[in-house]
Enzyme design. Structure first.
Site, short mmCIF file in Angstrom:
data_model
loop_
_atom_site.label_atom_id
_atom_site.label_comp_id
_atom_site.label_asym_id
_atom_site.label_seq_id
_atom_site.Cartn_x
_atom_site.Cartn_y
_atom_site.Cartn_z
N LYS A 185 0.87 -1.18 0.00
CA LYS A 185 0.00 0.00 0.00
C LYS A 185 0.91 1.23 0.00
CE LYS A 185 -1.85 2.95 1.98
NZ LYS A 185 -1.65 4.35 1.65
N GLY A 239 7.08 5.06 7.82
CA GLY A 239 6.32 6.31 7.82
C GLY A 239 6.52 7.04 9.13
N SER A 240 5.56 7.85 9.47
CA SER A 240 5.72 8.71 10.65
C SER A 240 5.54 7.91 11.95
CB SER A 240 4.71 9.85 10.61
OG SER A 240 3.41 9.31 10.67
N THR A 241 6.12 8.42 13.00
CA THR A 241 6.01 7.77 14.31
C THR A 241 4.55 7.74 14.76
OG1 THR A 241 8.29 8.21 14.89
CG2 THR A 241 6.76 7.95 16.73
N GLY A 244 2.90 4.97 13.00
CA GLY A 244 3.48 3.73 13.54
C GLY A 244 2.80 3.31 14.83
N GLU A 261 9.59 1.26 10.64
CA GLU A 261 10.69 2.18 10.34
C GLU A 261 10.12 3.59 10.40
OE1 GLU A 261 13.78 1.51 9.88
OE2 GLU A 261 13.79 -0.63 9.48
N CYS A 294 14.37 10.37 6.47
CA CYS A 294 14.25 10.07 7.89
C CYS A 294 15.60 10.11 8.60
CB CYS A 294 13.61 8.71 8.07
SG CYS A 294 14.44 7.45 7.09
P1 NAD Z 1 2.65 8.68 7.16
O1 NAD Z 1 2.84 7.96 8.42
O2 NAD Z 1 1.69 9.80 7.12
O3 NAD Z 1 2.21 7.69 5.99
C1 NAD Z 1 2.97 6.57 5.61
C2 NAD Z 1 2.07 5.55 4.95
O4 NAD Z 1 1.12 5.08 5.91
C3 NAD Z 1 1.26 6.07 3.77
O5 NAD Z 1 1.17 5.04 2.80
C4 NAD Z 1 -0.11 6.31 4.39
O6 NAD Z 1 -1.16 6.25 3.44
C5 NAD Z 1 -0.19 5.16 5.37
N1 NAD Z 1 -1.12 5.36 6.49
C6 NAD Z 1 -1.49 6.50 7.09
N2 NAD Z 1 -2.34 6.24 8.11
C7 NAD Z 1 -2.47 4.90 8.17
C8 NAD Z 1 -3.17 4.01 9.04
N3 NAD Z 1 -3.92 4.44 10.05
N4 NAD Z 1 -3.06 2.67 8.81
C9 NAD Z 1 -2.31 2.19 7.81
N5 NAD Z 1 -1.62 3.00 6.95
C10 NAD Z 1 -1.69 4.33 7.14
O7 NAD Z 1 4.11 9.16 6.74
P2 NAD Z 1 4.52 10.07 5.51
O8 NAD Z 1 4.18 11.47 5.81
O9 NAD Z 1 3.99 9.45 4.25
O10 NAD Z 1 6.12 9.86 5.49
C11 NAD Z 1 6.99 10.64 6.21
C12 NAD Z 1 7.45 9.91 7.46
O11 NAD Z 1 8.10 8.68 7.10
C13 NAD Z 1 8.49 10.67 8.24
O12 NAD Z 1 8.16 10.66 9.60
C14 NAD Z 1 9.78 9.90 8.01
O13 NAD Z 1 10.74 10.03 9.02
C15 NAD Z 1 9.29 8.52 7.87
N6 NAD Z 1 10.26 7.67 7.16
C16 NAD Z 1 10.96 6.74 7.87
C17 NAD Z 1 11.92 5.96 7.23
C18 NAD Z 1 12.70 4.93 7.98
O14 NAD Z 1 13.20 4.02 7.33
N7 NAD Z 1 12.85 5.02 9.29
C19 NAD Z 1 12.13 6.12 5.87
C20 NAD Z 1 11.40 7.07 5.18
C21 NAD Z 1 10.44 7.84 5.84
#
Ligand code: NAD
Length: 490
Positions: A185, A239-241, A244, A261, A294
């Site tokens: 996704k 994605g974001s903390t 997560g 991650e 990140c």
């Molecule tokens: P986000 O958490 O908003 O979204 C990430 C993904 O999760 C998207 O596909 C989104 O549609 C999905 N999503 C959102 N809500 C959800 C839910 N309730 N259930 C399931 N899926 C859901 O993050 P973002 O704004 O897309 O990305 C930026 C973040 O990603 C930053 O915090 C960055 O640090 C982090 N990031 C971490 C790493 C790592 O490897 N540690 C790498 C790249 C980005």
């Protein structure tokens, strides 16, 4: 590549077929550098996601995928070769939809990630799924033990938009190599980096139906099915903390394995004997890809004794930093991915000003189309303030003074995050001593690079759970079984 030649795949991949959304809806994919609509993509519904989960479950339970590593290696290699054949197309897609600078596509966005898929093909074939533990004595008899690693099952893979092709590969590669079946996704901001992978899978590989499914959707909550549905065994999320935490919560009723991650707020520590003229200007690299990484070091820690010297060097570096049109090779910073992200970053900058930090360079947005933010340098930042504590995900560096090495370590560790960082010193032992005390999953000493497909990558604290890449990354997708057997030699 010209826009009209992009020809990206706009359908989802469910059960071996490229399909429109079940209700026929689509959503727009927008170029963040120009704000122009590039095209559209299937807007996957909850029913589409449920169908993808069902297909992945069936493929895991009813096909031989989990038990045939040689076939898996063949299919992953085909995926690798398919991506190689369509590399320029993929490059054009990533530049257009993520605003990735073309100069950066070699390392982070396209060429290097594609090569990672070859690693996963080799790993699928070479990993030792079954080994033997030493024989043991129990109640007077000898016993042997087989240690087996088996795929967890159906893996839900959820990725963000910042390095979309790399992150899709970093999850699809090990998930398929392990013998899991998968539902990917992607983020709604960068759907084609995933759907195009789906087309390559259908047209150029022998992947059996249901083994890899890809569902783009404008609705984040479509992804939530992957953390709640009992047919999914593992959620692998980047994605974001904040998201997560939500995923962990949603996965708890079915006790899914959760691999996360997450965000970071990494510190770049310059010890007082470091070569400032050489190292400090590289602090402008915080702005690379609009700071949307990140593991980027977004806090620079300078010794109080050389603080102003460092800020002056940074000012020059920020003022001469190239940013703008991502298709221009001199630029290493393009736009933020969306108006929402641009707004978020600008709000953080305003907060920084209100909390009393000094804007040395930037601090606003340029007068041009596209969701750009000026490279922004803040000095005199209180380590407890919002801009020193929260992940901004923008081209913003905060500079913090410290008293001695212990104080630098204390400030670096004063964070809910623990993803990455850097230490610089003329004395390697001193730098290493500091590096060993910083609580992060990766760290660079004197500019050396840790990132590689065989380097486990992940975070301490609220930067994540588990490790991506390398053999440890493969093992996130494996269960462990011990089978008691007759001892060796019997
Ligand atoms: P986000 O958490 O908003 O979204 C990430 C993904 O999760 C998207 O596909 C989104 O549609 C999905 N999503 C959102 N809500 C959800 C839910 N309730 N259930 C399931 N899926 C859901 O993050 P973002 O704004 O897309 O990305 C930026 C973040 O990603 C930053 O915090 C960055 O640090 C982090 N990031 C971490 C790493 C790592 O490897 N540690 C790498 C790249 C980005």
């Amino acid at each position: 590549m010209a826009l009209e030649k992009l020809a990206p795949e706009t359908r989802n991949l469910i059960d071996g077929k490229l399909v429109p959304a079940s209700n026929g809806n689509t959503f727009d994919n927008v170029n963040p550098a120009t704000e122009e609509v590039l095209g559209s993509v299937a807007d996957g519904t909850k029913d589409d996601m449920l169908a993808a989960v069902e297909a992945a479950r069936r493929a895991f339970d009813e096909s031989d995928w989990a038990n045939d590593p040689a076939f898996r290696a063949k299919c992953i290699r085909q995926l690798y070769e398919g991506m190689l054949a369509e590399k320029e197309q993929l490059r054009a897609i990533v530049v257009a939809e993520a605003g990735a600078c073309v100069t950066l596509t070699g390392f982070m966005h396209v060429d290097n990630p594609i090569e990672m898929m070859k690693y996963w093909a080799d790993k699928a074939a070479s990993y030792e799924y079954e080994t033997r533990l030493s024989d043991i004595e129990f109640t007077g008899a000898m016993h042997g033990r087989l240690l087996r690693r088996e795929p967890v099952g159906v893996a839900g893979l959820i990725t963000p938009w910042n390095v979309p092709l790399y992150l899709n590969i970093a999850k699809v590669g090990p998930a398929l190599a392990s013998g899991c079946t998968a539902v990917l996704k992607p983020a709604p901001d960068t759907p084609w980096s995933a759907t195009h992978l789906g087309r390559i899978a259908v047209e150029r590989t022998d992947l059996p139906p249901g083994v890899l499914n890809i569902v783009a959707s404008s609705d984040h909550l479509t992804g939530e099915i992957l953390s709640t549905d009992p047919r999914v065994d593992l959620v692998s999320f980047t994605g974001s903390t904040a998201t997560g935490r939500r995923i962990m919560e949603c996965a708890s009723p079915t006790l899914k394995k959760v691999f996360l991650e997450l965000g970071g707020k990494s510190a770049n520590i310059l010890l007082d004997d470091a070569d400032f003229a050489k190292i400090v200007p590289s602090g402008a690299m915080t702005c690379v890809h609009g700071g949307q990484g990140c593991a980027i070091t977004t806090r620079m820690l300078l010794p109080r004794s050389r603080y102003e010297e460092g800020v002056v060097l940074l000012k020059t570096a920020f003022e001469s930093w190239n940013y703008g049109d991502p298709t221009e090779p001199q630029n290493l910073q393009g736009p933020q991915v969306s108006r929402l992200q641009q707004q978020r970053v600008l709000e953080y900058i305003e907060k920084g000003k209100k909390e009393g930090a000094r804007v040395v360079v930037g601090g606003g947005k340029p007068a041009r189309p596209g969701w750009f933010v000026e490279p922004t340098l803040f000095a005199d930042v209180d380590p407890k303030s919002t801009i020193a504590q929260e992940e901004i995900f923008g081209p913003v560096l905060v500079v913090i003074p410290y008293e001695d090495d212990d104080d630098a370590v204390r400030i670096a560790n004063d964070s809910i995050y623990g993803l990455s960082g850097a230490v610089h010193s003329a004395d390697l032992d001193r730098a290493l001593a500091v590096a060993r005390r910083v609580r992060t999953g990766t760290l660079s000493v004197n500019g050396h690079m840790w990132f590689h497909v065989d380097s486990p990558f992940g975070g301490y604290k609220q930067s994540g759970v588990g490790r991506e890449n390398g053999e440890m990354g493969l093992e996130e997708y494996l269960e462990t079984k011990v089978i008691a057997v007759p001892p060796q030699g019997n």
